[in-house]
Design an enzyme around this catalytic site. Structure first.
Site, PDB file in Angstrom:
ATOM      1  N   THR A 148       0.601  -3.086   8.527  1.00 25.44           N
ATOM      2  CA  THR A 148      -0.688  -2.488   8.134  1.00 25.44           C
ATOM      3  C   THR A 148      -1.768  -2.988   9.079  1.00 25.44           C
ATOM      4  O   THR A 148      -1.755  -4.145   9.486  1.00 25.44           O
ATOM      5  CB  THR A 148      -1.059  -2.793   6.665  1.00 25.44           C
TER       6      THR A 148
ATOM      7  N   GLN B 166       0.841  -1.194   0.000  1.00 30.39           N
ATOM      8  CA  GLN B 166       0.000   0.000   0.000  1.00 30.39           C
ATOM      9  C   GLN B 166       0.878   1.246   0.000  1.00 30.39           C
ATOM     10  O   GLN B 166       0.374   2.363  -0.069  1.00 30.39           O
ATOM     11  CB  GLN B 166      -0.889   0.007   1.251  1.00 30.39           C
ATOM     12  N   ASN B 167       2.193   1.045   0.101  1.00 29.02           N
ATOM     13  CA  ASN B 167       3.113   2.178   0.193  1.00 29.02           C
ATOM     14  C   ASN B 167       3.445   2.734  -1.190  1.00 29.02           C
ATOM     15  O   ASN B 167       3.399   2.019  -2.184  1.00 29.02           O
ATOM     16  CB  ASN B 167       4.405   1.751   0.899  1.00 29.02           C
TER      17      ASN B 167
ATOM     18  N   HIS C 159      -1.262   1.556  -4.549  1.00 28.63           N
ATOM     19  CA  HIS C 159      -1.542   2.997  -4.592  1.00 28.63           C
ATOM     20  C   HIS C 159      -0.546   3.749  -5.475  1.00 28.63           C
ATOM     21  O   HIS C 159      -0.359   4.939  -5.323  1.00 28.63           O
ATOM     22  CB  HIS C 159      -1.558   3.569  -3.167  1.00 28.63           C
TER      23      HIS C 159
ATOM     24  N   CYS D  92      -0.080  15.474 -22.014  1.00 25.87           N
ATOM     25  CA  CYS D  92       0.386  14.624 -23.122  1.00 25.87           C
ATOM     26  C   CYS D  92       0.807  13.228 -22.672  1.00 25.87           C
ATOM     27  O   CYS D  92       1.130  12.379 -23.500  1.00 25.87           O
ATOM     28  CB  CYS D  92       1.533  15.307 -23.865  1.00 25.87           C
TER      29      CYS D  92
HETATM   30 ZN   LIG Z   1       2.881  17.260 -21.523  1.00 29.31          ZN
END
Ligand SMILES: [Zn+2]
Length: 249
Positions: A193, A102-103, A120, A131
Site C-alpha cells: 500500500t 484495505q483489501n 473496507h 431485511c
Molecule cells: Zn430481504
C-alpha cells in the site's frame, strides 16, 4: 531485493513483542487481483461515483451490479499467494498479532490468517438492503447478467456486498479493533500500500509516534518511505516469504 534491508527488517521483526501488518492492493496482485486504481484496473473502466456509492445502489442498482459482477469475476476465483501465506505463517508462529487490510478479497482469511480486520469490508459477505438477511457468497459466484440486480428472495430488495462504498464510513468495529492493535504494536509491517488512503495510513504513524518500528514493503518509494525505519522495495509475494523465513529461523 536489497539483502541488507531484508536482514535488518527480519532482525527487527524477530525482536519485536507485538507486530502487526497493514496490507493493501499490492499484496493481491500476484493472486490475479489488479489494483482497482491501477491502469487497466476496474476504475479505468467504471466511474466509482456511478457504481460504488449508496446513491447509485438506490437509483441504478443494475448498473452497480454490472460493476459488481465484473469485480466478482476477478475476486471470486482468486487464491492466496505466498505473501498472504507468509503473514498467516507469522501469526501461527505467534509473531504477528493481527492484520489490518484495505483489501476486500478475503485472501488473508483464505490463507489461514485468523485476526484480520477489514477496513473496507469484504466481498465474501452479502446482505439484503431491505431485511438485512445474509446471502451466501457461493450464490454471488453463479450470478449472470440476467440475474442482476441480485434481489432478496424473501423481500425483493436489492442484495449488496458487505463492502464500504464511497461516502460510507469505515465500520466502527474495524476502526476500534485496528486502533487497539496499533496501540499495542511495537512494529508494523506495511505491505503493498502506498499509504495514501486515510484512515488506514494513520496506523503506521500511530505506531511510529509511540516509538515503534515501521517496516515498509512496496515496489517503489511511497508516501510512507520517509516514515519507515526500513523499506524493502520488492514485490510482496517475494519479500514477505523471505522476511518470514528469516524472522522465524
Ligand atoms: Zn430481504
Amino acid at each position: 531485493m536489497d539483502e541488507a534491508s531484508l536482514e535488518k527488517a527480519a532482525g527487527l521483526l524477530a525482536r519485536s513483542k507485538t507486530a502487526i501488518a497493514l496490507t493493501g492492493a499490492g499484496i493481491s496482485v500476484a493472486s490475479g487481483v489488479p489494483d482497482f486504481r491501477s491502469p487497466g484496473g476496474l476504475w479505468d473502466r467504471y466511474d466509482p461515483m456511478a457504481v460504488a456509492t449508496t446513491t447509485a445502489l438506490d437509483r441504478a442498482p443494475r448498473q452497480v451490479w454490472e460493476f459488481l459482477l465484473d469485480a466478482i469475476s476477478v475476486i471470486g476465483p482468486a487464491k492466496p499467494n505466498p505473501a498472504h501465506a507468509a503473514l498467516a505463517r507469522l501469526e501461527a508462529a505467534g509473531r504477528l498479532a493481527g492484520i489490518v487490510t484495505q483489501n476486500i478479497d478475503g485472501l488473508h482469511q483464505a490463507a489461514g490468517s485468523k485476526n484480520v480486520i477489514e477496513f473496507h469490508g469484504g466481498m465474501e459477505r452479502y446482505f439484503c438492503m431491505g431485511c438485512g438477511r445474509a446471502h451466501a457468497p457461493e450464490a454471488a459466484l453463479s450470478l449472470t447478467r440476467a440475474d442482476i440486480p441480485w434481489r432478496c428472495e424473501a423481500c425483493g430488495a436489492v442484495v449488496r456486498p458487505d463492502i464500504v462504498f464511497f461516502g460510507e464510513a469505515i465500520p466502527l468495529d474495524a476502526l476500534d479493533k485496528s486502533g487497539q492493535l496499533a496501540l499495542a504494536a511495537d512494529l508494523i509491517i506495511v505491505a503493498g500500500t502506498s499509504g495514501e488512503v486515510a484512515p488506514a495510513n494513520l496506523l503506521p504513524r500511530e505506531v511510529r509516534a509511540r516509538g515503534g518500528t515501521v517496516v515498509e514493503i512496496n515496489l517503489t518509494e511511497s508516501a510512507l518511505t520517509g516514515l519507515a525505519d526500513v523499506s524493502i522495495f520488492a514485490a510482496a509475494e517475494t519479500a514477505l516469504p523471505a522476511l518470514a523465513e528469516r524472522a522465524l529461523s
